[in-house]
Design an enzyme around this catalytic site. Sequence first.
Site, short mmCIF file in Angstrom:
data_model
loop_
_atom_site.label_atom_id
_atom_site.label_comp_id
_atom_site.label_asym_id
_atom_site.label_seq_id
_atom_site.Cartn_x
_atom_site.Cartn_y
_atom_site.Cartn_z
N ASN A 276 39.38 35.74 44.95
CA ASN A 276 39.09 35.56 43.75
C ASN A 276 39.36 36.57 42.51
O ASN A 276 38.79 37.69 42.70
CB ASN A 276 37.68 34.97 43.42
CG ASN A 276 37.47 34.58 42.02
OD1 ASN A 276 38.31 34.10 41.26
ND2 ASN A 276 36.29 34.87 41.28
N GLY B 92 35.25 38.15 45.76
CA GLY B 92 34.76 36.90 46.02
C GLY B 92 35.79 36.13 46.99
O GLY B 92 37.12 36.47 46.66
N GLY C 123 25.26 37.98 34.91
CA GLY C 123 26.62 37.37 35.47
C GLY C 123 27.42 36.69 34.75
O GLY C 123 27.30 36.63 33.72
N LEU D 10 35.73 38.07 29.16
CA LEU D 10 34.28 38.65 29.23
C LEU D 10 34.36 40.30 29.00
O LEU D 10 35.49 41.06 29.74
CB LEU D 10 34.05 38.59 30.74
CG LEU D 10 33.87 36.75 31.15
CD1 LEU D 10 33.13 36.65 32.30
CD2 LEU D 10 33.06 36.02 30.13
N ALA D 11 33.60 40.66 28.26
CA ALA D 11 33.59 42.31 27.98
C ALA D 11 32.06 42.75 27.76
O ALA D 11 31.96 43.74 27.02
CB ALA D 11 34.52 42.41 26.70
N ARG E 274 30.73 53.39 35.97
CA ARG E 274 31.67 54.59 36.85
C ARG E 274 32.63 55.28 35.76
O ARG E 274 33.47 56.15 36.17
CB ARG E 274 32.25 53.71 37.98
CG ARG E 274 31.20 53.76 39.06
CD ARG E 274 31.79 52.99 40.23
NE ARG E 274 31.73 51.63 39.95
CZ ARG E 274 32.62 50.86 40.68
NH1 ARG E 274 33.51 51.40 41.66
NH2 ARG E 274 32.64 49.44 40.39
C1 UD1 Z 1 33.84 39.05 40.11
C2 UD1 Z 1 33.74 37.43 40.72
C3 UD1 Z 1 34.44 37.75 42.18
C4 UD1 Z 1 35.94 38.48 41.90
C5 UD1 Z 1 35.81 39.70 41.05
C6 UD1 Z 1 37.04 40.14 40.89
C7 UD1 Z 1 31.73 36.52 40.07
C8 UD1 Z 1 30.32 36.11 40.47
N1 UD1 Z 1 32.36 37.38 40.80
O1 UD1 Z 1 33.00 39.95 40.67
O2 UD1 Z 1 34.39 36.53 42.85
O3 UD1 Z 1 36.40 38.58 43.25
O4 UD1 Z 1 35.07 39.58 39.93
O5 UD1 Z 1 36.91 41.51 40.21
O6 UD1 Z 1 32.38 36.21 39.05
N2 UD1 Z 1 30.78 40.60 33.11
C9 UD1 Z 1 30.02 40.21 31.77
N3 UD1 Z 1 28.62 39.83 31.95
C10 UD1 Z 1 27.87 39.78 33.01
C11 UD1 Z 1 28.77 40.16 34.32
C12 UD1 Z 1 29.96 40.59 34.15
O7 UD1 Z 1 30.65 40.22 30.78
O8 UD1 Z 1 26.93 39.48 32.78
C13 UD1 Z 1 32.09 41.04 33.23
C14 UD1 Z 1 32.20 42.28 33.38
O9 UD1 Z 1 32.34 43.28 32.37
C15 UD1 Z 1 33.51 42.32 34.08
C16 UD1 Z 1 33.74 41.01 34.69
O10 UD1 Z 1 32.85 40.37 33.87
O11 UD1 Z 1 34.50 42.68 33.23
C17 UD1 Z 1 33.55 41.03 36.35
O12 UD1 Z 1 32.22 41.36 36.50
P1 UD1 Z 1 31.78 42.11 37.67
O13 UD1 Z 1 30.36 42.42 37.72
O14 UD1 Z 1 32.97 43.30 37.98
O15 UD1 Z 1 32.17 41.09 38.83
P2 UD1 Z 1 32.43 41.19 40.37
O16 UD1 Z 1 31.27 41.52 41.01
O17 UD1 Z 1 33.47 42.31 40.55
#
Ligand code: UD1
Length: 454
Positions: free
Chosen positions: A166, A136, A78, A8-9, A15
């Site tokens: 998580n 999480g 998400g 996922l990127a 920030r």
């Molecule tokens: C997520 C987890 C959480 C975990 C945490 C660890 C979920 C719902 N939650 O939360 O349980 O403890 O990571 O760091 O998965 N991304 C996408 N597309 C999106 C959303 C996110 O590519 O639509 C990528 C982001 O770039 C990032 C990663 O997924 O690299 C995590 O996304 P982020 O929104 O940071 O997740 P957290 O809220 O931290």
Amino acid sequence: MTLDVVILAAGQGTRMRSTLPKVLHRLAGKPMVRHVIDTAAGLCAERTHVVVGHGAEKVREALADCRVHFALQAEQKGTGHAVAQALEGLGNGRVLVLYGDVPLIHRATLERLLEGVDDDHLGLLTVTLDDPGGYGRILRNAEGQAVAIVEHKDASESERAVRECNTGIMAMTADQLRRWLPRLSADNAQGEYYLTDIIAMAAAEGVRVVTAQPADPVEVEGVNNRAQMARLERAHQQAIAERLMAEGVALADPSRLDVRGRLTCGHDVEIDVGCVFEGDVELGEGVRIGPHCVIRDSHIGAESVIESHSVIEGAVIAGRATIGPFARLRPGSRLAVGAKVGNFVETKNVEVGEGSKINHLSYVGDARLGRGVNVGAGTITCNYDGANKHRTEIGDDAFIGSNSALVAPVSIGRGATVGAGSTVAKDVPDNALAVTRARQVSKADWPRPRKQDD
Ligand code: UD1
Ligand code: CA
């Protein structure tokens, strides 16, 4: 079973306060996401998919030479939604979900996580933190089985007290994803499709959630800002330093070393503080590197000494050479055994024969020097006529007097001598002396001008 890796990127990385997409920020000289791709390559995955969104074009461009498939997540709805974008390209085996902004994950940890994954077992990487805020939380039943993940923002007071978190990294089968992802809902505090909700679906179907932990929590640390980036950089460098020391390298200070690429060292190599190694660098046995040197894509032979503040790029240096301090070796510099390149000397595309010396303040480019040549201070090879580059050939045992300009193309014969301050534009035969400066005139008892009284 085959393996697909989904990275996922798509996130923005607000920030970081940068125009560069977050996953392209460099760690040890390499975009974060490339660290993840390289680690995935070590798992021998059939396919690696990168889910791009924010700055998708820049990310694709930066990874153009990688063997990866791209999936576009046009809107960030998400982590579950993000994985769903790659669904179409998945095979029928296992799937490992990684993150472009979690660069230090180890292959060994992932191998452990993947071990038992099949139709009846899902792998979840968790980490226990003293300060789990924002993560999480892993919910376990009375038998200690992981049965759900609740996001911090959706968690109750008692759920927030759970310290097992998580990491986001998990592995399952493609079939399971095809079954579960379409059933995710965005009915939660963030209005997002959470990948984490598949854990409860797995538990409900009797698919066992097998948890694993990283050897070191830094493996699962994500980067959201520049301070975290710098912290991970140091952690990574520290690990490299420790590995080098274990291999017999003497580091003056393991916290003041930067390796941005691959550094290979023989035994008893000594590296002083503040050195930067980039690309592929090989140091032979007993090589000593002084403080604050930058060495890129070079080979340095056994027992050579590189004195402080030298910058070496694309050079091949045989054994027992002495370089610097303050030397600059540019690409194509090839030094034979025992050669010396001293302070404020720049070399480029030059072959320097055995035991030959360019000790001070010189520029030597597009040239070949035989053995035992002595190039005096301030010598310049004038290799460029404003349009083309030309070569200078200097035979064995030639002596170039200080402050000479060798106007290429030109050849200085074996054993020839160039008088100091000469501008040599014509070939010098073997064993000849060439002097081009004006003859000295000395006037006896010359009255020096005096200041006039007024
Ligand atoms: C997520 C987890 C959480 C975990 C945490 C660890 C979920 C719902 N939650 O939360 O349980 O403890 O990571 O760091 O998965 N991304 C996408 N597309 C999106 C959303 C996110 O590519 O639509 C990528 C982001 O770039 C990032 C990663 O997924 O690299 C995590 O996304 P982020 O929104 O940071 O997740 P957290 O809220 O931290
Ligand atoms: Ca989020």
